[in-house]
Design a protein around this motif. Structure first.
Motif, PDB file in Angstrom:
ATOM      1  N   MET A 155      16.035   7.252 -37.605  1.00  0.00           N
ATOM      2  CA  MET A 155      16.883   7.377 -38.877  1.00  0.00           C
ATOM      3  C   MET A 155      17.590   8.614 -39.044  1.00  0.00           C
ATOM      4  O   MET A 155      18.722   8.849 -39.583  1.00  0.00           O
ATOM      5  N   ARG A 156      16.872   9.799 -38.574  1.00  0.00           N
ATOM      6  CA  ARG A 156      17.517  11.030 -38.630  1.00  0.00           C
ATOM      7  C   ARG A 156      18.608  11.301 -37.757  1.00  0.00           C
ATOM      8  O   ARG A 156      19.757  11.943 -38.459  1.00  0.00           O
ATOM      9  N   ARG A 157      18.465  10.721 -36.723  1.00  0.00           N
ATOM     10  CA  ARG A 157      19.745  11.015 -35.862  1.00  0.00           C
ATOM     11  C   ARG A 157      21.171  10.103 -36.418  1.00  0.00           C
ATOM     12  O   ARG A 157      21.938  10.576 -36.354  1.00  0.00           O
ATOM     13  N   VAL A 158      20.496   8.986 -36.902  1.00  0.00           N
ATOM     14  CA  VAL A 158      21.722   8.129 -37.408  1.00  0.00           C
ATOM     15  C   VAL A 158      22.394   8.825 -38.677  1.00  0.00           C
ATOM     16  O   VAL A 158      23.490   8.657 -38.874  1.00  0.00           O
ATOM     17  N   PHE A 159      21.546   9.128 -39.515  1.00  0.00           N
ATOM     18  CA  PHE A 159      21.876   9.941 -40.762  1.00  0.00           C
ATOM     19  C   PHE A 159      22.873  10.983 -40.345  1.00  0.00           C
ATOM     20  O   PHE A 159      23.789  11.395 -40.978  1.00  0.00           O
ATOM     21  N   ASP A 160      22.421  12.079 -39.342  1.00  0.00           N
ATOM     22  CA  ASP A 160      22.899  13.105 -39.096  1.00  0.00           C
ATOM     23  C   ASP A 160      24.370  12.945 -38.559  1.00  0.00           C
ATOM     24  O   ASP A 160      25.331  13.267 -38.687  1.00  0.00           O
ATOM     25  N   GLU A 161      24.432  11.747 -37.724  1.00  0.00           N
ATOM     26  CA  GLU A 161      25.619  11.529 -37.035  1.00  0.00           C
ATOM     27  C   GLU A 161      26.586  10.991 -38.158  1.00  0.00           C
ATOM     28  O   GLU A 161      27.895  11.231 -38.207  1.00  0.00           O
ATOM     29  N   ILE A 162      26.007  10.135 -39.146  1.00  0.00           N
ATOM     30  CA  ILE A 162      27.177   9.730 -40.039  1.00  0.00           C
ATOM     31  C   ILE A 162      27.602  10.882 -40.885  1.00  0.00           C
ATOM     32  O   ILE A 162      28.889  10.940 -41.623  1.00  0.00           O
ATOM     33  N   GLN A 163      26.586  11.828 -41.304  1.00  0.00           N
ATOM     34  CA  GLN A 163      26.939  12.980 -42.133  1.00  0.00           C
ATOM     35  C   GLN A 163      28.144  13.902 -41.613  1.00  0.00           C
ATOM     36  O   GLN A 163      29.125  14.323 -42.180  1.00  0.00           O
TER      37      GLN A 163
END
Length: 296
Positions: free
Chosen positions: A241-249
């Motif tokens: 989730m962290r990697r996905v969230f950071d990428e979206i951000q």
């Protein structure tokens, strides 16, 4: 102790009476423990999460899904933004505790055979329960949606794995699968431009060359005048989730957009948070009851 989780998704997110009737049918089955349920009017979809011993879970899934097949009419289903092929759109079985994937596969096959015959609904097996390689991925089964189903059923290639090879106008078709726990994770952007959400979704999903094990679409939340990146993370162990969230951000930031909030649909394993707090993800309506291990 061998426990299975089941997370059926129903194509009804606006009529609370129908959803409560489905849940009532489920909870009347002995041995079933209801963990979570949600309704989303924009996605026009409800998701129910429950656990039990394998045979109890199959019985509970049949009770809930049989009732849904009686109450939901796909001929009246419109305005939802989520891909779907039927009233009972998808029914995954997930092994927990000491259960093996083979037991989830067996449960999926038993449920699919009984559900398809009783309700005269075509059933396709996906994930670990797939009977052919071209049906392993859920998006391949749902491509074209309910609206293309009548024509697809004329093609011998799309003969169902269970149930009749006939178009059921009221109920459509159902995908039944076995899989590991996934993370259903939606991120709301602070803008109303659908194209921007679609651009962000395209940049992160695996099928477009993005992150592995990420399925993502951009959707418009009509009720809020906002847009959302709606995702399934099918293996959080490899793409967190962290990697996905950071990428979206990062991607949204390049477009001059901020993340307003995010949400989880159903429950997640503790490890999916990757050591971060709910505040890190701007998660709304989060509590310890959203962690799967806390509910078992």
């Amino acid at each position: 102790m061998k426990i299975l989780e089941c997370v059926p998704n129903f194509s009804e997110g606006r009529n609370r009476d129908i959803v409560e009737d489905i849940i009532s049918a489920l909870t009347e089955v002995p041995g079933i423990r209801l963990l979570d349920h949600s309704m989303d009017p924009d996605h026009h979809r409800s998701v129910v999460t429950f656990v039990g011993f394998p045979e109890e879970v199959v019985a509970g899934a049949l009770a809930a899904c049989n009732r849904a097949a009686e109450l939901i009419d796909m001929r009246k289903h419109e305005g939802g933004v989520h891909p779907r092929i039927g009233a009972v759109d998808v029914v995954p079985f997930i092994p927990l505790a000491d259960a093996e994937m083979s037991e989830a596969v067996g449960a999926a096959h038993r449920f699919g055979a009984m559900f398809g015959v009783r309700n005269r609904i075509p059933v396709y097996f996906y994930g670990a329960s797939a009977l052919s390689p071209d049906r392993r991925e859920l998006p391949d089964i749902r491509r074209g949606g309910y609206e293309s189903l009548e024509e697809r059923l004329k093609d011998p290639k799309w003969r169902p794995d269970a149930g009749p090879a006939l178009f059921n106008a009221q109920s459509g078709a159902t995908a039944v699968g076995a899989r590991i726990p996934l993370v259903a994770f939606n991120v709301v952007l602070n803008c109303s431009d659908l194209k921007r959400a679609e651009d962000v979704a395209r940049s992160i999903r695996q099928s477009s060359g993005g992150l592995r094990h990420v399925k993502a679409i951009g959707v418009h939340l009509k009720s809020r005048g906002l847009v959302q990146v709606s995702m399934n993370l099918t293996d959080y162990r490899e793409t967190s989730m962290r990697r996905v969230f950071d990428e979206i951000q990062a991607r949204a930031g390049l477009l001059g957009i901020e993340i307003l909030e995010s949400e989880l649909i159903g429950l997640i394993p503790q490890a999916a948070l990757d050591g971060r707090s709910p505040e890190y993800f701007k998660l709304k309506d989060f509590s310890d009851r959203r962690i799967l291990e806390n509910c078992l």
